[in-house]
Design a protein around this motif. Structure first.
Motif, PDB file in Angstrom:
ATOM      1  N   PHE A 447       0.813  -1.208   0.000  1.00  0.00           N
ATOM      2  CA  PHE A 447       0.000   0.000   0.000  1.00  0.00           C
ATOM      3  C   PHE A 447       0.848   1.260   0.000  1.00  0.00           C
ATOM      4  O   PHE A 447       0.626   2.172  -0.791  1.00  0.00           O
ATOM      5  CB  PHE A 447      -0.955  -0.024   1.198  1.00  0.00           C
ATOM      6  N   GLY A 448       1.846   1.311   0.882  1.00  0.00           N
ATOM      7  CA  GLY A 448       2.773   2.429   0.815  1.00  0.00           C
ATOM      8  C   GLY A 448       3.503   2.451  -0.513  1.00  0.00           C
ATOM      9  O   GLY A 448       3.879   3.507  -1.022  1.00  0.00           O
ATOM     10  N   ASN A 449       3.694   1.273  -1.108  1.00  0.00           N
ATOM     11  CA  ASN A 449       4.364   1.142  -2.403  1.00  0.00           C
ATOM     12  C   ASN A 449       3.368   1.415  -3.522  1.00  0.00           C
ATOM     13  O   ASN A 449       2.598   0.544  -3.930  1.00  0.00           O
ATOM     14  CB  ASN A 449       4.947  -0.266  -2.533  1.00  0.00           C
ATOM     15  N   THR A 450       3.396   2.637  -4.032  1.00  0.00           N
ATOM     16  CA  THR A 450       2.430   3.089  -5.041  1.00  0.00           C
ATOM     17  C   THR A 450       2.487   2.256  -6.304  1.00  0.00           C
ATOM     18  O   THR A 450       1.476   2.094  -6.997  1.00  0.00           O
ATOM     19  CB  THR A 450       2.707   4.568  -5.379  1.00  0.00           C
ATOM     20  N   THR A 451       3.650   1.712  -6.622  1.00  0.00           N
ATOM     21  CA  THR A 451       3.803   0.997  -7.891  1.00  0.00           C
ATOM     22  C   THR A 451       2.991  -0.288  -7.942  1.00  0.00           C
ATOM     23  O   THR A 451       2.782  -0.841  -9.025  1.00  0.00           O
ATOM     24  CB  THR A 451       5.280   0.632  -8.149  1.00  0.00           C
TER      25      THR A 451
END
Length: 537
Positions: A447-451
């Motif tokens: 989730f923190g990882n937008t990719t």
């Protein structure tokens, strides 16, 4: 600078020097207007600020601007613990109802009190576009105002995603705005920049791409706790912070050495020897966790609407080649296949055998199998940020070697930022590939990882459509078992590599440089300017 200016005006400089001289003249013109008081901190950020809406974009510079003038309901410390910031919370026994209470003394920059209705509107705007918010909101039964100081979020089922989302460091933090501004469609840029944060944006002095001025918000009441990352007391100890745009990095370093600027956010690795070892300048990596760099495909149009072609491009590029061109010094980089970061709990090595080294023969075979027809690859090439200018050059050369036809599109980074959301075909002004980087502090989960959002046109730039990843992200959100989450993350890693959702290019650390007149500079994954003091001499 005076010598450069004289010769430039007389036309007596050699042609090869005139670009540097022009940059020096521009810098001297901007710096002439800098407030000379000791309580002004003058900064050269990674590029000039043009995109102002921190909900509309994931660009780090706009995020950093957001942290200057806005605040968040919750903060995160260096141990990744979530703390109250604008608001405290209580949770019901069944872990489904969260009640948030705003702390006393919160005011918008126009003097109006911060109310719960402002926060509800801000959460809804953020959640409509953020990769965490988009998964969170279908799990929310209701979000409602109780009174001016309190609002309530009722969940359909327990999840840690609510607190994780509202405390998100990057990239998009859930910044709070007045209701009238937060009700702007998330597809429309805001035009009024009023927050409740520790600094105020000075509209009258804003020069897009060249100069941004922030003044101390004298109405801001910091929390009493020790400051750590985005949590605790955000105490402003200077009157002004001025961001000065300097596209030429040598000019910026000269200005730092001459005392004309106080802080450079990112020092190009090849120029580090110019400032290392000086008594009046400190060089430091403020984000100890570092960053990872990667590239993204546009999944909507040929040739990268074909998974085999995406895999061919990934196989063509060697991480070591990118990192040598970008960083050079191996003390500052390492190869890594993990889309959620090597060293993070969800690190995974799947795909390392063909995405870390270049596999040109594999790339050529995949192109042949995919019947690639020579469709040009439009590759966006930012030219004004040292941390982003090397990657597309290496990527382009590798793709050509594998058999791709490549069309490089040079532009400044802020133009790339605006282009990222362009869903038109490459032949109509769109794009096929762009590269960037993200901080590892926020990349360690799905989730923190937008990719890793993969819900088609609702996803971040590139718009991959992989329902299996979305199902796994939802499963991750509902899980509270670390072992189960790690297994889910491993499945997401495999899908992300196999489907070409993102191509990792390795990890690196970015040094900053600043005058020893500054004290209290914070170590943090995001660049912040509270708690900094500036000595007179």
């Amino acid at each position: 600078m005076t010598i450069f200016k004289t010769h430039l005006l007389q036309g007596s400089l050699p042609q090869s020097w005139r670009g540097i001289a022009s940059a020096a003249l521009l810098a001297s013109t901007l710096l002439a207007g800098v407030n000379a008081q000791a309580s002004t901190v003058t900064v050269v950020m990674q590029s000039g600020l043009r995109v102002m809406d921190p909900i509309l974009t994931t660009a780090f510079l706009t995020r950093d601007h957001g942290y200057m003038i806005y605040d968040t309901l919750l903060g995160v410390d260096a141990d990744f613990k979530i703390h109250p910031q604008m608001a405290s919370w209580t949770v019901s026994d069944d872990n489904k109802t969260y009640t948030f209470t705003l702390r006393e003394g919160l005011k918008w920059h126009d003097g109006a009190p911060v109310k719960a209705e402002d926060c509800v509107a801000s959460i809804k705007r953020w959640a409509s576009v953020d990769s965490t918010g988009q998964v969170l909101m279908p799990m929310v039964a209701d979000i409602a105002v109780i009174d001016d100081k309190q609002f309530e979020v009722k969940l359909k089922e327990p999840t840690t995603l609510l607190l994780e989302g509202l405390s998100k460091l990057s990239s998009r933090p859930a910044f709070m705005m007045p209701k009238r501004i937060a009700q702007t469609s998330s597809a429309t840029p805001i035009t009024e920049y009023i927050g409740s944060g520790p600094f105020k944006f000075v509209t009258s002095e804003f020069k897009p791409g060249l100069k941004v001025v922030y003044e101390k918000n004298t109405d801001y009441v910091p929390r009493s706790e020790k400051s750590s990352w985005t949590s605790g007391g955000k105490t402003v100890k200077v009157d002004r912070v001025e961001w000065i745009g300097m596209p030429d990095q040598m000019t910026a370093l000269n200005a730092l050495q001459n005392g004309e600027v106080d802080f450079i956010q990112q020092v190009p690795f090849d120029l580090l020897p110019l400032v290392e070892g000086r008594d009046d300048i400190k060089v430091s990596v403020l984000d100890k966790l570092g960053a990872w760099t990667y590239f993204r495909f546009n999944h909507l149009y040929p040739p990268f609407d074909n998974k085999l072609v995406r895999q061919a491009a990934m196989a063509a590029v060697a991480q070591e080649d990118v990192l040598k061109a970008l960083v050079g010094n191996p003390d500052y980089y390492k190869t890594c296949p993990a889309v959620m970061g090597c060293g993070n709990p969800n690190a995974n090595n799947y795909g390392a055998d063909w995405i870390v080294p270049a596999k040109i023969e594999k790339a050529q075979a995949l192109l042949k199998e995919a019947k690639y027809d020579g469709t040009p690859v439009v590759l966006l090439q930012p030219t004004d940020i040292a941390m982003l200018s090397a990657q597309p050059v290496v990527i382009g050369a590798a793709l050509r070697k594998a058999g791709f036809k490549v069309d490089m599109k040079p532009m400044d980074w802020q133009t790339v930022v605006t282009q990222q959301s362009n869903q038109k075909a490459p032949s109509e002004g769109g794009w096929n590939i762009f590269s960037t980087y993200s901080i590892l502090a926020t990349s360690g989960d799905p989730f923190g990882n937008t990719t890793l959002a993969a819900s088609g046109r609702k996803s971040w730039a590139g718009w991959p459509d992989v329902p299996e990843i979305e199902a796994l992200r939802l499963k991750y959100a509902k899980s509270v078992d670390p072992a189960e989450r790690k297994e889910i993350a491993a499945q997401i890693q495999k899908l992300a590599i196999d489907e070409g959702v993102v191509m990792p290019l390795g990890q690196f650390s970015i040094p900053a440089a600043y005058s020893t007149k500054l004290s209290g500079v914070m170590e943090s994954p995001v660049t912040v300017f509270w708690n900094i003091e500036k000595a007179d001499k």
